[in-house]
Design an enzyme around this catalytic site. Structure first.
Site, mmCIF file in Angstrom:
data_model
loop_
_atom_site.group_PDB
_atom_site.id
_atom_site.type_symbol
_atom_site.label_atom_id
_atom_site.label_comp_id
_atom_site.label_asym_id
_atom_site.label_seq_id
_atom_site.Cartn_x
_atom_site.Cartn_y
_atom_site.Cartn_z
ATOM 1 N N SER A 142 0.873 -1.179 0.000
ATOM 2 C CA SER A 142 0.000 0.000 0.000
ATOM 3 C C SER A 142 0.903 1.219 0.000
ATOM 4 O O SER A 142 2.099 1.106 0.316
ATOM 5 C CB SER A 142 -0.856 0.003 1.269
ATOM 6 O OG SER A 142 -1.522 1.235 1.438
ATOM 7 N N TYR A 155 -1.675 -1.476 10.265
ATOM 8 C CA TYR A 155 -1.685 -1.590 8.799
ATOM 9 C C TYR A 155 -0.356 -1.075 8.229
ATOM 10 O O TYR A 155 0.264 -1.723 7.379
ATOM 11 C CB TYR A 155 -2.866 -0.781 8.253
ATOM 12 C CG TYR A 155 -3.185 -1.003 6.790
ATOM 13 C CD1 TYR A 155 -3.727 -2.200 6.347
ATOM 14 C CD2 TYR A 155 -2.975 -0.001 5.848
ATOM 15 C CE1 TYR A 155 -4.043 -2.398 5.009
ATOM 16 C CE2 TYR A 155 -3.288 -0.188 4.512
ATOM 17 C CZ TYR A 155 -3.830 -1.378 4.095
ATOM 18 O OH TYR A 155 -4.134 -1.574 2.768
HETATM 19 N N1 NAD Z 1 -8.825 -0.748 -1.443
HETATM 20 C C1 NAD Z 1 -7.832 0.087 -1.207
HETATM 21 O O1 NAD Z 1 -8.013 1.330 -1.217
HETATM 22 C C2 NAD Z 1 -6.439 -0.447 -0.923
HETATM 23 C C3 NAD Z 1 -5.372 0.462 -0.843
HETATM 24 C C4 NAD Z 1 -4.100 -0.026 -0.595
HETATM 25 C C5 NAD Z 1 -3.884 -1.384 -0.447
HETATM 26 N N2 NAD Z 1 -4.923 -2.250 -0.515
HETATM 27 C C6 NAD Z 1 -4.653 -3.675 -0.345
HETATM 28 O O2 NAD Z 1 -5.217 -4.400 -1.416
HETATM 29 C C7 NAD Z 1 -5.379 -5.769 -1.031
HETATM 30 C C8 NAD Z 1 -6.737 -6.253 -1.466
HETATM 31 O O3 NAD Z 1 -7.750 -5.575 -0.707
HETATM 32 P P1 NAD Z 1 -9.063 -4.977 -1.385
HETATM 33 O O4 NAD Z 1 -8.991 -3.518 -1.255
HETATM 34 O O5 NAD Z 1 -9.291 -5.586 -2.688
HETATM 35 O O6 NAD Z 1 -10.154 -5.443 -0.285
HETATM 36 P P2 NAD Z 1 -11.361 -6.497 -0.378
HETATM 37 O O7 NAD Z 1 -11.893 -6.596 1.022
HETATM 38 O O8 NAD Z 1 -12.303 -6.111 -1.450
HETATM 39 O O9 NAD Z 1 -10.627 -7.862 -0.774
HETATM 40 C C9 NAD Z 1 -9.769 -8.530 0.142
HETATM 41 C C10 NAD Z 1 -10.013 -10.036 0.042
HETATM 42 O O10 NAD Z 1 -9.138 -10.692 0.977
HETATM 43 C C11 NAD Z 1 -9.877 -11.750 1.578
HETATM 44 N N3 NAD Z 1 -9.301 -12.142 2.867
HETATM 45 C C12 NAD Z 1 -9.405 -11.522 4.075
HETATM 46 N N4 NAD Z 1 -8.811 -12.242 5.025
HETATM 47 C C13 NAD Z 1 -8.296 -13.346 4.419
HETATM 48 C C14 NAD Z 1 -7.571 -14.471 4.883
HETATM 49 N N5 NAD Z 1 -7.246 -14.616 6.172
HETATM 50 N N6 NAD Z 1 -7.204 -15.404 3.973
HETATM 51 C C15 NAD Z 1 -7.555 -15.298 2.657
HETATM 52 N N7 NAD Z 1 -8.258 -14.264 2.174
HETATM 53 C C16 NAD Z 1 -8.624 -13.292 3.042
HETATM 54 C C17 NAD Z 1 -11.286 -11.185 1.741
HETATM 55 O O11 NAD Z 1 -12.250 -12.220 1.913
HETATM 56 C C18 NAD Z 1 -11.443 -10.429 0.436
HETATM 57 O O12 NAD Z 1 -12.029 -11.239 -0.563
HETATM 58 C C19 NAD Z 1 -5.136 -5.801 0.487
HETATM 59 O O13 NAD Z 1 -3.841 -6.281 0.745
HETATM 60 C C20 NAD Z 1 -5.248 -4.342 0.878
HETATM 61 O O14 NAD Z 1 -4.529 -4.053 2.055
HETATM 62 C C21 NAD Z 1 -6.203 -1.816 -0.760
#
Ligand code: NAD
Length: 295
Positions: A142, A155
């Site tokens: 991130s 985080y």
């Molecule tokens: N959305 C944002 O603005 C943003 C910004 C920076 C980084 N990220 C990162 O992007 C990545 C994806 O997140 P996203 O935004 O798509 O969120 P999201 O919640 O839409 O998707 C995350 C997925 O991870 C799964 N998950 C959670 N715990 C788990 C576990 N223990 N084992 C396996 N799967 C698990 C959830 O069920 C979900 O399907 C993450 O690492 C998040 O930190 C997101």
């Protein structure tokens, strides 16, 4: 990667958001995809969408916090496809709140998923990626892995760890004569996903305790503050979050071109430069602007 057609990609957190978009993106390139997630129903739905692109899609229920579960994911991948070429350690969760209000379970849950999930992925898959004739591993960090905004202690710690691990791996793979493994780290800004409801997957034993520890019971003001932070993130995601498909396209492009840094929002480079500039001058840190996701 020279080509992704006919190759095998594994994506964790593939049931939603960026992971689902990555799985669809790999499928669109003609790759077979192994989709891993804890949420079974959306996982099966995402796998069906990938299969509809005309490639093989294998959903494997996986908890990335559990080394054995990730090992079973690797075994299922090898049993079905015999090899693996692309790995995205993408599953991650986040929750806001000031460090003074965190309980140990808050740290544990976020670090278990977002940092140990990546470590487990590397532990189980790296030997197979090294064996493949050409491969690539990407982990999702991130902007919070490059700049430490307030209100995101666990985080930030997890994501700095992910950046450090991937940077280390990049140097190691570049020096390893037996490996042809590309390495990338994805540092997104705000993306329109379901991350704001990440608590939906929080295990019972890591939920906040009402009666123990320093930050056990929040005052009404602290609770209101936590709600305000959560709402601010939800608003930011809805209003100006990037489409996850655009983020996935940037990752795929980076894999084709063996580029390490994948930043979805280049405007954050100013904040990152500011932080690194202050470090090089040994000045105390300040932020150019407060992060919506942290403050
Ligand atoms: N959305 C944002 O603005 C943003 C910004 C920076 C980084 N990220 C990162 O992007 C990545 C994806 O997140 P996203 O935004 O798509 O969120 P999201 O919640 O839409 O998707 C995350 C997925 O991870 C799964 N998950 C959670 N715990 C788990 C576990 N223990 N084992 C396996 N799967 C698990 C959830 O069920 C979900 O399907 C993450 O690492 C998040 O930190 C997101």
């Amino acid at each position: 990667m020279q080509t992704m057609a006919g190759r095998v990609a594994v994506v964790t957190g593939a049931a939603s958001g960026i992971g689902r978009a990555l799985a669809l993106g790999f499928g669109g390139q003609g790759a077979n995809v192994v989709l891993a997630d804890v949420e079974e129903e959306p996982l099966d739905a995402a796998a069906a969408e990938v299969a509809a692109l005309g490639v093989a899609a294998l959903p494997v229920r996986t908890d990335v916090t559990d080394a054995e579960s990730v090992e079973a994911l690797a075994a299922a991948t090898l049993e079905r496809f015999g090899t693996v070429h692309m790995l995205c350690n993408n599953a991650g969760v986040g929750g806001g709140g000031l460090i003074k209000n965190q309980q140990l379970v808050d740290w544990k849950w976020v670090i278990d998923v977002s940092l140990w999930g990546v470590i487990h992925g590397l532990q189980s898959f790296l030997p197979h990626l090294i064996e493949a004739e050409e491969s690539h591993v990407m982990s999702t960090a991130s902007v919070a892995g490059l700049v430490s905004g307030p209100g995101l202690g666990p985080y930030n710690a997890a994501k700095y760890g992910v950046v450090a691990i991937m940077e280390t791996l990049h140097h190691e793979m570049a020096r390893d004569p037996d490996a042809y493994v590309g390495v990338s780290v994805l540092c997104p800004g705000v993306v329109r996903t379901n991350i704001v409801t990440a608590q939906r997957n929080r295990p019972e034993h890591l939920r906040r305790q009402r009666s123990s520890g320093a930050a056990a019971s929040l005052t009404p003001e602290q609770r209101a503050d936590a709600r305000r932070r959560n709402q601010a993130v939800a608003d930011a995601l809805a209003e100006r979050g990037m489409d996850p498909a655009d983020v996935a396209a940037k990752v795929i492009e980076a894999m084709y071109n063996r580029r390490f840094w994948v930043l979805s929002h280049l405007e954050h480079l100013e904040e990152i430069d500011h932080r690194n500039g202050q470090l090089s001058r040994l000045e105390n840190p300040t932020l150019l602007r407060s992060f919506t996701d942290g403050e």
